[in-house]
Scaffold this motif. Structure first.
Motif, PDB file in Angstrom:
ATOM      1  N   PRO A  89     -62.351 -96.340  66.679  1.00 13.28           N
ATOM      2  CA  PRO A  89     -63.252 -97.430  67.100  1.00 13.28           C
ATOM      3  C   PRO A  89     -64.446 -96.916  67.906  1.00 13.28           C
ATOM      4  O   PRO A  89     -65.553 -97.450  67.767  1.00 13.28           O
ATOM      5  N   SER A  90     -64.231 -95.875  68.726  1.00 13.74           N
ATOM      6  CA  SER A  90     -65.356 -95.282  69.449  1.00 13.74           C
ATOM      7  C   SER A  90     -66.402 -94.777  68.460  1.00 13.74           C
ATOM      8  O   SER A  90     -67.608 -94.966  68.640  1.00 13.74           O
ATOM      9  N   THR A 138     -71.683 -99.062  74.671  1.00 16.64           N
ATOM     10  CA  THR A 138     -71.008 -98.483  73.508  1.00 16.64           C
ATOM     11  C   THR A 138     -69.663 -97.902  73.907  1.00 16.64           C
ATOM     12  O   THR A 138     -68.651 -98.089  73.222  1.00 16.64           O
ATOM     13  N   ASP A 139     -69.660 -97.194  75.030  1.00 12.88           N
ATOM     14  CA  ASP A 139     -68.441 -96.566  75.509  1.00 12.88           C
ATOM     15  C   ASP A 139     -67.371 -97.618  75.806  1.00 12.88           C
ATOM     16  O   ASP A 139     -66.215 -97.481  75.394  1.00 12.88           O
ATOM     17  N   TRP A 140     -67.775 -98.686  76.500  1.00 14.32           N
ATOM     18  CA  TRP A 140     -66.800 -99.713  76.898  1.00 14.32           C
ATOM     19  C   TRP A 140     -66.245-100.434  75.677  1.00 14.32           C
ATOM     20  O   TRP A 140     -65.046-100.674  75.567  1.00 14.32           O
ATOM     21  N   LEU A 141     -67.150-100.761  74.737  1.00 14.34           N
ATOM     22  CA  LEU A 141     -66.713-101.458  73.525  1.00 14.34           C
ATOM     23  C   LEU A 141     -65.816-100.544  72.690  1.00 14.34           C
ATOM     24  O   LEU A 141     -64.779-100.970  72.175  1.00 14.34           O
ATOM     25  N   GLY A 142     -66.199 -99.271  72.586  1.00 14.51           N
ATOM     26  CA  GLY A 142     -65.436 -98.347  71.742  1.00 14.51           C
ATOM     27  C   GLY A 142     -64.037 -98.087  72.285  1.00 14.51           C
ATOM     28  O   GLY A 142     -63.093 -97.872  71.519  1.00 14.51           O
ATOM     29  N   LYS A 143     -63.897 -98.124  73.618  1.00 16.72           N
ATOM     30  CA  LYS A 143     -62.591 -97.817  74.210  1.00 16.72           C
ATOM     31  C   LYS A 143     -61.722 -99.055  74.341  1.00 16.72           C
ATOM     32  O   LYS A 143     -60.547 -98.955  74.695  1.00 16.72           O
ATOM     33  N   ASN A 144     -62.270-100.240  74.109  1.00 16.55           N
ATOM     34  CA  ASN A 144     -61.498-101.473  74.160  1.00 16.55           C
ATOM     35  C   ASN A 144     -61.659-102.187  72.826  1.00 16.55           C
ATOM     36  O   ASN A 144     -62.425-103.133  72.690  1.00 16.55           O
ATOM     37  N   HIS A 145     -60.887-101.697  71.890  1.00 13.43           N
ATOM     38  CA  HIS A 145     -60.986-102.050  70.476  1.00 13.43           C
ATOM     39  C   HIS A 145     -61.279-103.524  70.245  1.00 13.43           C
ATOM     40  O   HIS A 145     -60.364-104.324  70.020  1.00 13.43           O
ATOM     41  N   PHE A 146     -62.524-103.881  70.268  1.00 13.63           N
ATOM     42  CA  PHE A 146     -62.924-105.208  69.835  1.00 13.63           C
ATOM     43  C   PHE A 146     -62.351-106.309  70.701  1.00 13.63           C
ATOM     44  O   PHE A 146     -61.885-107.337  70.207  1.00 13.63           O
ATOM     45  N   GLU A 147     -62.362-106.090  72.027  1.00 17.82           N
ATOM     46  CA  GLU A 147     -61.960-107.141  72.952  1.00 17.82           C
ATOM     47  C   GLU A 147     -63.136-108.067  73.227  1.00 17.82           C
ATOM     48  O   GLU A 147     -64.293-107.703  72.986  1.00 17.82           O
ATOM     49  N   ALA A 148     -62.837-109.245  73.787  1.00 15.40           N
ATOM     50  CA  ALA A 148     -63.860-110.266  74.014  1.00 15.40           C
ATOM     51  C   ALA A 148     -64.962-109.785  74.966  1.00 15.40           C
ATOM     52  O   ALA A 148     -66.147-109.783  74.614  1.00 15.40           O
ATOM     53  N   ASN A 149     -64.596-109.337  76.185  1.00 12.75           N
ATOM     54  CA  ASN A 149     -65.614-109.059  77.191  1.00 12.75           C
ATOM     55  C   ASN A 149     -66.521-107.885  76.833  1.00 12.75           C
ATOM     56  O   ASN A 149     -67.750-108.018  76.923  1.00 12.75           O
ATOM     57  N   PRO A 150     -65.970-106.742  76.430  1.00 18.38           N
ATOM     58  CA  PRO A 150     -66.872-105.646  76.059  1.00 18.38           C
ATOM     59  C   PRO A 150     -67.807-106.043  74.924  1.00 18.38           C
ATOM     60  O   PRO A 150     -68.971-105.623  74.886  1.00 18.38           O
ATOM     61  N   SER A 151     -67.314-106.877  74.008  1.00 22.71           N
ATOM     62  CA  SER A 151     -68.156-107.327  72.899  1.00 22.71           C
ATOM     63  C   SER A 151     -69.287-108.219  73.415  1.00 22.71           C
ATOM     64  O   SER A 151     -70.420-108.139  72.927  1.00 22.71           O
TER      65      SER A 151
END
Lengths: 190, 190, 190, 190
Positions: free
Chosen positions: A41-42, A92-105
């Motif tokens: 995902p990253s 990008t880092d936060w989204l990539g490390k939290n596979h498609f979660e609401a907040n990082p997205s």
């Protein structure tokens, strides 16, 4: 001030942003393919952000090709754009490390939205300086992609809390919409 | 030596400094908004430092626009400036991770002060080389912003030990004072 | 090939090396001045390495100012130089974190020595291409600083195992010897 | 669009990739030479990747020296190449930290393969734009090194699962094959 040094500085910052993002993908501990799984995902998020920085570099280049002089307002509007683009590695880092979660997205979409607003402000400053009848004024008068992007990013942020996967599809869709270079600008310049 | 390669090298270093600072904002562990809370002071400090590097890039650009030749002294005065500016990521990171504590605030102000002194030395070297009656000599003769900045940074460092919040307001205030590009230089160049 | 793009690429790499080294100085955990103590040797080593990269940038610039054309050998000799210079952040980091221990001091000197040999190879390639009677051929014929540096670095490496503090003084001394730009080259070019 | 800004941006990205890779070699904890042992494979892998990025910079430079105009397809083919090259730090880091294991060696070869395919696509886009009878068209018509590289990389990936050491020798061999700059291009340009 001429546009040359502003372009060179922006190019430098964009080149560093696009390359530094890859540091978010750190080498896994083990040496089995299993160890690569959390990197996928990253990697996908990295590719999406890479495309976005590529689009901004492309559009930035097209915009300043049509500009002759830079004043203080344009200079700070440009730095404002670079500020929001420099948050891409973080988002990008936060989204990539939290596979498609609401907040990082949602945060990822927010950074996209703020960068797009900053680009719109930059375009407005340029048009104010060059006049509405200038090349760039005529081109962006009929530009609907920029406004559509703003709406879609905002929709993506809101949808993140319900269906983050839909938001990511929106972000990808907007990117694809922009990959085609704007034929109106190319035409007007020729 | 011509100014071209010195400007290009300085632009490169400034572009990297401004972008590397964002690495101080590492993506949080969790994926809740709660996890973002400790990132907020890092973000605010990052924005302040981003503005400062932008100001230095702008002033550096203005300074060398008025310079024709570079000698060894100017070259090392310029590297001295870059050295202190390169400490921005460190000072920013420490301040951002220690929410407005006394010592990090004092160190941040000290780096600002030393960079400002280095810029003043660079200006003096340039004036010595170009003469007091040169463009740049006349401009900086009546410049009070540079001296005011030095005094305010020093005050900020000292006040850090009593009211760090006041120091941070001073640093922000000086930045705002500089955002307006110097009309005297722009006029003289035109 | 013209020298322009080779110079631009080398400038880029040097600008990144000089800036990335600062990442070795990570912000300490606590917010007391005590917490800064272990950062001080890192800072001093960083300043030394910063001066060295500045010297290489300066000498590299002087060398290519006197060169007209670049062939394949010069290109790879230049990349060889950049390779050893790119180890500065590593050697700086290790030396800075191990306050003046024997081995890190020897490795630091070894990197200095190998970079200096790489620069000498680059100069030889340039002279072979331009001829012994060229500007650069005449300048380096009487150059004793380069050979002295090689001897001093080698001495520094060996002395590291007995008195690391002496080695560090040698490294600093050689740096100071080079800070003065080479008047022979400046003269010959003029 | 002219090739200038595309070359400058690519140079920037390549300069950052080549320098950022060294961050994979982090300074060891202790200060004994023992502590350096695990760094040695990282260092050797770093040197190999450094040579590869040097080759790509060199070939990229040669390619665009023969190109006059850049269209949208070339621009995105170039960004595609930069994307795969930007994965070098990741692949280098993983291979260096897992001393010649099967999977990291396969991934390293895969990144080499994908970058080589991206370069081939870029060449095809350039030939389409410039015509088969152009300089670049004639040069690459008889180029067998590019196709050989693709086959050898693919062989390296597959062999990784049996004899990773053989794969690494293949990767090194292909690099040596490319170090010699292509005399056909140099001739055609002259």
């Amino acid at each position: 001030m001429k546009t040359g040094r502003l372009e060179a500085f922006s190019d430098g910052v964009l080149a560093i942003i696009i390359t530094i993002m890859v540091l978010g993908m750190s080498a896994p501990e083990g040496y089995h393919f299993e160890a690569l799984k959390p990197v996928i995902p990253s990697f996908l998020t990295y590719v999406l952000s890479f495309i976005y920085v590529g689009i901004y570099w492309n559009n930035h280049h097209h915009l300043f090709q049509a500009v002759n002089r830079v004043n203080g307002k344009i200079l700070w509007a440009n730095l404002n754009l670079l500020l929001w683009l420099s948050l891409f590695p973080f988002a990008t880092d936060w989204l990539g490390k939290n596979h498609f979660e609401a907040n990082p997205s949602a945060i990822y979409g927010l950074v996209l939205l703020l960068a797009a607003i900053a680009f719109k402000i930059l375009v407005i400053c340029v048009i104010k300086s060059d006049g509405k009848d200038s090349h760039i004024g005529r081109i962006y008068k009929k530009d609907k992609r920029m406004n559509w992007s703003l709406i879609l990013y905002a929709a993506g942020v809101l949808l993140s809390f319900l269906f983050p996967i839909v938001s990511l599809c929106i972000y990808l869709g907007v990117a694809l919409m922009w990959i085609v270079p704007d034929p109106r600008i190319e035409k007007t310049i020729k």
